[in-house]
Design an enzyme around this catalytic site. Structure first.
Site, PDB file in Angstrom:
ATOM      1  N   THR A   1       0.849  -1.190   0.000  1.00 27.56           N
ATOM      2  CA  THR A   1       0.000   0.000   0.000  1.00 27.56           C
ATOM      3  C   THR A   1       0.884   1.239   0.000  1.00 27.56           C
ATOM      4  O   THR A   1       2.059   1.171   0.370  1.00 27.56           O
ATOM      5  CB  THR A   1      -0.928   0.031   1.232  1.00 27.56           C
ATOM      6  OG1 THR A   1      -1.804   1.158   1.145  1.00 27.56           O
ATOM      7  CG2 THR A   1      -0.146   0.136   2.531  1.00 27.56           C
TER       8      THR A   1
ATOM      9  N   ASN B   1      -0.845   3.936   1.336  1.00 28.36           N
ATOM     10  CA  ASN B   1      -1.717   4.681   2.253  1.00 28.36           C
ATOM     11  C   ASN B   1      -1.061   4.728   3.644  1.00 28.36           C
ATOM     12  O   ASN B   1      -1.026   3.734   4.367  1.00 28.36           O
ATOM     13  CB  ASN B   1      -3.086   3.977   2.289  1.00 28.36           C
ATOM     14  CG  ASN B   1      -4.081   4.663   3.222  1.00 28.36           C
ATOM     15  OD1 ASN B   1      -3.696   5.312   4.195  1.00 28.36           O
ATOM     16  ND2 ASN B   1      -5.361   4.503   2.933  1.00 28.36           N
TER      17      ASN B   1
ATOM     18  N   ASP C   1      -7.377  -4.771   1.794  1.00 33.12           N
ATOM     19  CA  ASP C   1      -8.399  -4.119   0.981  1.00 33.12           C
ATOM     20  C   ASP C   1      -9.619  -3.945   1.864  1.00 33.12           C
ATOM     21  O   ASP C   1     -10.028  -4.872   2.570  1.00 33.12           O
ATOM     22  CB  ASP C   1      -8.745  -4.898  -0.279  1.00 33.12           C
ATOM     23  CG  ASP C   1      -9.418  -3.962  -1.289  1.00 33.12           C
ATOM     24  OD1 ASP C   1      -8.741  -3.042  -1.785  1.00 33.12           O
ATOM     25  OD2 ASP C   1     -10.625  -4.108  -1.548  1.00 33.12           O
ATOM     26  N   SER C   2     -10.143  -2.756   1.871  1.00 35.16           N
ATOM     27  CA  SER C   2     -11.190  -2.458   2.837  1.00 35.16           C
ATOM     28  C   SER C   2     -12.160  -1.449   2.268  1.00 35.16           C
ATOM     29  O   SER C   2     -11.895  -0.812   1.251  1.00 35.16           O
ATOM     30  CB  SER C   2     -10.548  -1.912   4.124  1.00 35.16           C
ATOM     31  OG  SER C   2      -9.574  -0.933   3.804  1.00 35.16           O
TER      32      SER C   2
ATOM     33  N   ASP D   1     -14.090   7.847   8.318  1.00 35.28           N
ATOM     34  CA  ASP D   1     -14.106   7.868   9.791  1.00 35.28           C
ATOM     35  C   ASP D   1     -14.982   8.981  10.397  1.00 35.28           C
ATOM     36  O   ASP D   1     -15.664   8.742  11.401  1.00 35.28           O
ATOM     37  CB  ASP D   1     -12.680   7.978  10.356  1.00 35.28           C
ATOM     38  CG  ASP D   1     -11.955   6.635  10.335  1.00 35.28           C
ATOM     39  OD1 ASP D   1     -12.611   5.601  10.122  1.00 35.28           O
ATOM     40  OD2 ASP D   1     -10.731   6.637  10.542  1.00 35.28           O
TER      41      ASP D   1
HETATM   42  P1  IMP Z   1      -8.525   0.569  -0.618  1.00 33.27           P
HETATM   43  O1  IMP Z   1      -7.267   1.343  -0.386  1.00 33.27           O
HETATM   44  O2  IMP Z   1      -8.812   0.243  -2.024  1.00 33.27           O
HETATM   45  O3  IMP Z   1      -8.623  -0.612   0.286  1.00 33.27           O
HETATM   46  O4  IMP Z   1      -9.705   1.572  -0.246  1.00 33.27           O
HETATM   47  C1  IMP Z   1     -10.105   1.706   1.050  1.00 33.27           C
HETATM   48  C2  IMP Z   1     -11.072   2.868   1.135  1.00 33.27           C
HETATM   49  O5  IMP Z   1     -12.123   2.475   2.007  1.00 33.27           O
HETATM   50  C3  IMP Z   1     -10.419   4.076   1.770  1.00 33.27           C
HETATM   51  O6  IMP Z   1      -9.953   4.969   0.809  1.00 33.27           O
HETATM   52  C4  IMP Z   1     -11.561   4.655   2.586  1.00 33.27           C
HETATM   53  O7  IMP Z   1     -12.354   5.442   1.751  1.00 33.27           O
HETATM   54  C5  IMP Z   1     -12.343   3.432   2.993  1.00 33.27           C
HETATM   55  N1  IMP Z   1     -11.841   2.894   4.291  1.00 33.27           N
HETATM   56  C6  IMP Z   1     -11.233   1.702   4.510  1.00 33.27           C
HETATM   57  N2  IMP Z   1     -10.910   1.558   5.798  1.00 33.27           N
HETATM   58  C7  IMP Z   1     -11.306   2.681   6.410  1.00 33.27           C
HETATM   59  C8  IMP Z   1     -11.205   3.127   7.753  1.00 33.27           C
HETATM   60  O8  IMP Z   1     -10.648   2.471   8.653  1.00 33.27           O
HETATM   61  N3  IMP Z   1     -11.734   4.334   7.992  1.00 33.27           N
HETATM   62  C9  IMP Z   1     -12.330   5.095   7.039  1.00 33.27           C
HETATM   63  N4  IMP Z   1     -12.414   4.753   5.780  1.00 33.27           N
HETATM   64  C10 IMP Z   1     -11.906   3.531   5.449  1.00 33.27           C
END
Ligand code: IMP
Length: 196
Positions: A7, A9, A68-69, A154
């Site tokens: 990642t 992030n 992935d979330s 959040d």
């Molecule tokens: P990924 O990087 O493709 O997994 O996208 C995850 C996205 O889901 C993030 O950019 C957020 O918009 C949202 N997300 C995932 N986890 C969280 C969290 O713990 N808090 C708030 N938003 C989250």
């Protein structure tokens, strides 16, 4: 133990580091600018997590882990789901994504604002094989953004059992009850095995 996270992030890296504790030295793709961005093309969190972890493990020749979330809102039939990061457009900011979510939920009563965060952690080896662990955190969507902590949705997410948003509750609470914390605790054994 060194673990590569697939990642860029910084928020995710920080949360993962806090939950795993001091025994792990985390590197992220920010440390490997030569590894290209992985396209997220899957229709599930699991497919995307495996794709990201396997891509990084192959590219770097070491085990890699990916998260992935996203957020599933019941009144929106599970949206934004796997499209959480790009809900309001390909390069949308969190503020834009949050504004879109509030717009779509305008007039929806509290009882119908139920939602959950979901997270799949994938651990991959350089040969491309991967294992996964999942976590979820149930809650509801607030009427307006509140708080300054965390990231993404959040400021709009109130976990069950609380009156404040993740952004108001802060790291200590979030790292105890979040989707990512649950998935990581389940993945811990796998991580220790794979990174031996
Ligand atoms: P990924 O990087 O493709 O997994 O996208 C995850 C996205 O889901 C993030 O950019 C957020 O918009 C949202 N997300 C995932 N986890 C969280 C969290 O713990 N808090 C708030 N938003 C989250």
């Amino acid at each position: 133990m060194t673990l590569v996270l697939a990642t860029r992030n910084a928020h995710k890296v920080r949360e993962i580091g806090q939950v795993l504790g001091p025994g792990f030295r985390l590197r992220s793709l920010a440390d490997f600018p030569e590894v290209p961005e992985v396209p997220e093309e899957g229709e599930t969190f699991e497919a995307n997590a495996v794709q990201k972890a396997a891509f990084a493990a192959r590219a770097l020749g070491v085990p890699a882990m990916a998260d992935d979330s996203g957020l599933e809102v019941d009144a929106l039939q599970g949206a934004p789901g796997v499209r959480s990061a790009r809900f309001a457009g390909e390069r949308a900011t969190s503020a834009e994504n949050n504004a879109k979510l509030l717009r779509l939920l305008k007039g929806v009563q509290e009882a119908q604002r139920s939602a959950r965060f979901r997270c799949v952690i994938a651990l991959a080896l350089p040969d491309g094989t991967a294992r996964t662990a999942e976590g979820a955190c149930a809650g509801r969507i607030a009427e307006a953004p509140r708080g300054t902590g965390g990231f993404g949705y959040d400021p709009l997410f109130i976990p069950d059992g609380y009156d404040r948003t993740f952004a108001e509750l802060g790291e200590e609470v979030k790292n105890r009850i979040s989707h990512r914390a649950h998935a990581l605790r389940r993945a811990r054994e796998m991580i220790l095995e794979i990174a031996k």
